[in-house]
Enzyme design. Sequence first.
Site, mmCIF file in Angstrom:
data_model
loop_
_atom_site.group_PDB
_atom_site.id
_atom_site.type_symbol
_atom_site.label_atom_id
_atom_site.label_comp_id
_atom_site.label_asym_id
_atom_site.label_seq_id
_atom_site.Cartn_x
_atom_site.Cartn_y
_atom_site.Cartn_z
ATOM 1 C CG ASN A 1 -1.914 1.144 1.319
ATOM 2 O OD1 ASN A 1 -2.551 1.171 0.302
ATOM 3 N ND2 ASN A 1 -2.033 1.760 2.412
ATOM 4 C CB THR B 1 14.803 -19.579 -25.171
ATOM 5 O OG1 THR B 1 15.302 -19.318 -23.984
ATOM 6 C CG2 THR B 1 13.495 -19.233 -25.343
ATOM 7 C CE LYS C 1 14.387 -16.680 -28.079
ATOM 8 N NZ LYS C 1 13.699 -15.821 -27.502
ATOM 9 C CE LYS D 1 9.700 -14.021 -27.280
ATOM 10 N NZ LYS D 1 9.861 -13.020 -26.288
ATOM 11 C CG HIS E 1 11.194 -16.298 -17.896
ATOM 12 N ND1 HIS E 1 10.566 -14.841 -17.820
ATOM 13 C CD2 HIS E 1 12.018 -16.419 -18.865
ATOM 14 C CE1 HIS E 1 11.322 -14.270 -18.869
ATOM 15 N NE2 HIS E 1 11.896 -15.199 -19.711
ATOM 16 N NE ARG E 2 15.565 -11.365 -15.014
ATOM 17 C CZ ARG E 2 16.340 -10.535 -14.690
ATOM 18 N NH1 ARG E 2 16.701 -10.108 -13.523
ATOM 19 N NH2 ARG E 2 17.437 -10.195 -15.762
#
EC number: 4.1.1.39
Length: 475
Positions: free
Chosen positions: A123, A173, A175, A177, A294-295
């Site tokens: 808050n 990763t 691709k 994607k 993953h972020r």
Amino acid sequence: MSPQTETKANVGFKAGVKDYKLTYYTPDYETKDTDILAAFRVSPQPGVPPEEAGAAVAAESSTGTWTTVWTDGLTSLDRYKGRCYDIEPVAGEENQYIAYVAYPLDLFEEGSVTNMFTSIVGNVFGFKALRALRLEDLRIPVAYVKTFQGPPHGIQVERDKLNKYGRPLLGCTIKPKLGLSAKNYGRAVYECLRGGLDFTKDDENVNSQPFMRWRDRFVFCAEAIYKAQAETGEIKGHYLNATAGTCEEMMKRAEFARELGVPIVMHDYLTGGFTANTTLAHYCRDNGLLLHIHRAMHAVIDRQKNHGIHFRVLAKALRMSGGDHIHSGTVVGKLEGERDITLGFVDLLRDDFIEKDRSRGIYFTQDWVSMPGVLPVASGGIHVWHMPALTEIFGDDSVLQFGGGTLGHPWGNAPGAVANRVALEACVKARNEGRDLAREGNEVIREASKWSPELAAACEVWKEIKFEFPAMDTV
């Protein structure tokens, strides 16, 4: 006047508004081992004293509100309130301060990152008395750490499961994607794994879209894993993204991955939420699955240096919530990451005990006791020429993930994987021989490329690629 009204008057309750600093600024307070400590970068509005700003943060993130309330008399505010116990000016910045706040442990639900963040940052960031506010660091006391499971397995157990030691792990990763069919996606996975990678990965936004539903992707990726394992004799994995629109659907996907016998699943922990992430982490430990994190969305929260939450806090929260890998930046690639600060939170992810070190942005000594560590994942704009620096910076306990740096190889996915594996093995060998990768790294890669045509082709393609921009973050 009725007797009831007289009784209220005799309590001594005095309505009205009073300065926060009268109650919540306590410079003489000695912090306890059980307190959660927070370091906030505070930018007060003009005319607001730093003591009042720091006290306001402590109040609004614990027991305070904008006015005195009669129910304060029904509890012990002195026991439950947050306290701003120190304020220091930020060097080189005008009207900006680091405010240190201590929170009693009783304010927080055991084992709940969700509740911890709801209290500390839920808050106060919209408070009008502040121009900007950033949570720079948290000290999590041992008493609170022990209420969390943490990572499903941790670094050593993962190495034992995969039978991979003495080097960083290699990933990629897939691709593009988005847009591939499940069968073509599985083919790309197979080519990368047979070429020498340990892992391939769903991109963060690959969930269950019309062009590739999750169940089809899981099946074809599992087929690719088993075929690559049979050919190479190595244990392989693909991060199957279980992130979904509901927790129930997420768990359904994780359960199907377990039934397929694959070693690892994936979750987008910020967009998915800490409650979902902790639920999945508990399931992964109980069922022998590794959990890649993953972020996605982190830069919305952590990129502005004066407002938001620093990634080191999000990294600590992930270690508590649970994950075996997390993306941490590269220092050398396309995504931002200043070296000392990045290595500061990499240590917070991996090590058991981390000393306070302001030069690396670590505001508090952190003791994780027996909580397992998390492997940092270096990913984003990296290629074979970065391999010496990545090996030297991150060490063995890391995952080096090349997406375009594998799939962009002119000869295809498998040769791209070969190039990365050869480059990594060459760098590890050179390091173990005592060579200085920081100075001799390019020469190590050139020597290896003489006997690996795949690496030579990769070196030629990416010899001119650099991502050089000033870092946004400062200590």
